[in-house]
Write an enzyme that holds these catalytic residues in place. Structure first.
Site, mmCIF file in Angstrom:
data_model
loop_
_atom_site.group_PDB
_atom_site.id
_atom_site.type_symbol
_atom_site.label_atom_id
_atom_site.label_comp_id
_atom_site.label_asym_id
_atom_site.label_seq_id
_atom_site.Cartn_x
_atom_site.Cartn_y
_atom_site.Cartn_z
ATOM 1 N N ARG A 1 -0.301 -2.143 -7.156
ATOM 2 C CA ARG A 1 -0.641 -3.214 -6.197
ATOM 3 C C ARG A 1 -1.506 -4.260 -6.890
ATOM 4 N NH1 ARG A 1 -0.868 -4.434 -0.714
ATOM 5 N NH2 ARG A 1 -2.890 -4.965 0.180
ATOM 6 N N LYS B 1 -1.833 -2.764 7.940
ATOM 7 C CA LYS B 1 -3.071 -2.399 8.616
ATOM 8 C C LYS B 1 -3.233 -3.194 9.906
ATOM 9 C CE LYS B 1 -6.043 -0.947 4.774
ATOM 10 N NZ LYS B 1 -7.305 -1.266 4.055
ATOM 11 N N HIS C 1 -1.930 2.266 -6.300
ATOM 12 C CA HIS C 1 -2.839 1.148 -6.040
ATOM 13 C C HIS C 1 -2.981 0.267 -7.276
ATOM 14 C CE1 HIS C 1 -5.591 -0.653 -3.174
ATOM 15 N NE2 HIS C 1 -6.452 -0.854 -4.162
ATOM 16 N N HIS D 1 -2.998 -9.264 3.132
ATOM 17 C CA HIS D 1 -4.423 -9.446 3.358
ATOM 18 C C HIS D 1 -4.638 -10.451 4.469
ATOM 19 C CE1 HIS D 1 -5.230 -8.133 -1.048
ATOM 20 N NE2 HIS D 1 -5.239 -7.109 -0.223
ATOM 21 N N ARG E 1 0.865 -1.176 0.000
ATOM 22 C CA ARG E 1 0.000 0.000 0.000
ATOM 23 C C ARG E 1 0.904 1.229 0.000
ATOM 24 N NH1 ARG E 1 -1.834 -3.712 3.835
ATOM 25 N NH2 ARG E 1 -3.926 -4.554 3.394
ATOM 26 N N TYR F 1 -8.311 -7.959 -6.052
ATOM 27 C CA TYR F 1 -7.073 -7.438 -6.636
ATOM 28 C C TYR F 1 -6.647 -8.220 -7.876
ATOM 29 C CZ TYR F 1 -6.432 -4.479 -2.596
ATOM 30 O OH TYR F 1 -6.595 -3.508 -1.641
#
Length: 345
Positions: free
Chosen positions: A287, A215, A284, A310, A189, A319
C-alpha cells in the site's frame, strides 16, 4: 483515591498480582481469555527487560523509554526465512510495539491506583515511534526496481509450469497473481482485499472497476490498469474454484482467504523474484508502494487519495516514503531549466 502509603514491590511481584487480576476479569466476561494472555505475555516481557528484582517505583520515564526501545529491537520470531539482506524477523512491528506500550501502560495505571508507584512513569516517557524503530523494512515502500521485480513475477505466474505435487484443481497461480497485482497497483487495505466479492468488479465504458468497501462504510470505485484487469478476467474464467461463496479470493477448497493467507502469497511470489530485486514486504508495505510511486510519478495528490480511500490529504503524507535517488532525479529535470520549445513558423 490514592492509597495513603506506598507499597514498594518488585516488578516481578507487581506483574504477578496484575496478571492474576487480569485473568480474573475473564471470569466475568470483561476480558476474553486471548486478550488476557496477551497482557500476561507483555507483562512478562516487561519483567524480563526491567529486571525482576527492580522495585517498580524506582522506574523512571527514562527507564520506560529504554524498555520500549529494547522491546522494539527484540527479534520477531513469527516470520522467518527472510532473504539475505532483508530485515525479516529483525525487530517488532509497529503494531506489536503499540500493543506492548498499551499493555504496560495499563499495568502502571493500575499500579498508581494500587499504591505501588508514587508517579506513573509512562507520563514521563518521551521516546517517539521513530526512535523505537519506526516502520519495519517490510512495511516501507519497495523501490521501483523491487516493485517491478515483484509485479513481473506476478505477471509471469499464469504461464508458470505447474508444480508436480499439485493437481490441476489445486493450482493457485492466477489467484496469487491477482492478489499481488491488486496490492501493488491499487494499494487496498488487506481487509478490503479479503472482503472483496466477485460482484464488486464491474465494467463501464470498456474500463474494469473495483468497488472497494472501505473504512467507515465509505466506498470508492477504482479503475484497474489494463494488464491487471486481464489477469483478473483470466482468474475469474479459469482460475477461481467453483464455489457457492461469493468471495473473489478463494482457497483451492473453495473457502474465502483470510488476512494471514495474503502474506503467505506475497512471500511465495517473492521467491520468484531475482535476488537483486527481492525484499520482504507486507500487504501494508505494498500500500505504501502504491502511494509512493504514484506520487513520485507526479500523479495528482487528490487522485492518489481517492485510490487509497483516505478521507483527507493529510493522511496521505504518512504513506509517502522516501525513495533513493529521487532528489537527484528531481533536480536533473528541474522545470525552470527545461528547454522551451521553439516557436512555430
Amino acid at each position: 483515591m490514592r492509597p495513603a502509603e506506598l507499597e514498594r514491590i518488585t516488578v516481578a511481584q507487581a506483574a504477578d498480582r496484575y496478571v492474576e487480576l487480569v485473568r480474573a476479569r475473564t471470569l466475568t466476561g470483561a476480558l476474553s481469555p486471548a486478550t488476557a494472555e496477551v497482557y500476561a505475555r507483555d507483562v512478562a516481557t516487561l519483567v524480563e527487560l526491567a529486571g525482576d528484582g527492580t522495585v517498580l517505583d524506582d522506574l523512571t520515564g527514562a527507564d520506560v523509554d529504554a524498555i520500549l526501545v529494547a522491546f522494539a529491537r527484540k527479534p520477531d520470531g513469527r516470520r522467518a526465512g527472510g532473504t539475505a539482506g532483508d530485515a525479516a524477523g529483525a525487530g517488532q512491528s509497529p503494531s506489536s510495539q503499540a500493543r506492548f506500550r498499551r499493555s504496560i501502560s495499563a499495568l502502571f495505571k493500575h499500579a498508581t491506583l494500587a499504591g505501588w508507584v508514587q508517579l506513573n512513569p509512562m507520563t514521563r516517557s518521551t521516546v517517539t515511534a521513530r526512535q523505537r524503530g519506526g516502520l519495519r523494512p517490510e512495511r516501507r515502500a519497495l523501490t521501483r526496481e523491487q516493485a517491478q521485480g515483484l509485479v513481473g513475477a506476478a505477471r509471469e505466474l499464469p504461464q508458470a509450469p505447474p508444480e508436480r505435487s499439485k493437481r490441476r484443481d489445486q493450482r493457485t497461480e492466477l489467484r496469487d497473481a491477482v492478489i499481488v497485482l491488486l496490492l501493488a497497483t491499487v494499494g487496498p487495505r488487506v481487509s478490503e482485499l479479503v472482503r472483496a466479492n466477485v460482484e464488486d468488479f464491474f465494467t463501464n465504458d470498456g474500463v474494469r472497476y473495483w468497488r472497494i468497501f472501505g473504512k467507515g462504510g465509505r466506498t470508492r470505485d477504482v479503475p484497474l490498469p489494463g494488464d491487471v484487469a486481464e489477469v483478473l478476467q483470466a482468474y475469474l474464467e479459469r482460475g477461481r474454484p467453483q464455489a457457492t461463496d461469493k468471495a473473489l479470493l478463494l482457497s483451492w477448497r473453495g473457502r474465502r482467504l483470510a488476512r494471514g493467507d495474503v502474506q503467505a502469497v506475497i512471500d511465495r511470489v517473492q521467491r520468484r523474484v531475482p535476488p537483486d530485486q527481492r525484499r520482504s514486504v507486507t500487504p501494508h508495505g505494498l500500500r505504501h508502494t502504491t502511494a509512493t510511486h504514484l506520487l513520485a510519478d507526479a500523479v495528482d495528490m487528490d487522485a492518489v487519495r481517492r485510490v487509497l480511500g483516505h478521507s483527507d490529504l493529510s493522511t496521505l503524507g504518512r504513506y509517502r516514503d522516501e525513495l533513493p535517488g529521487e532528489l537527484e532525479v528531481a533536480m536533473r529535470t528541474h522545470p525552470l531549466l527545461r528547454e522551451r520549445p521553439a516557436p512555430e513558423g
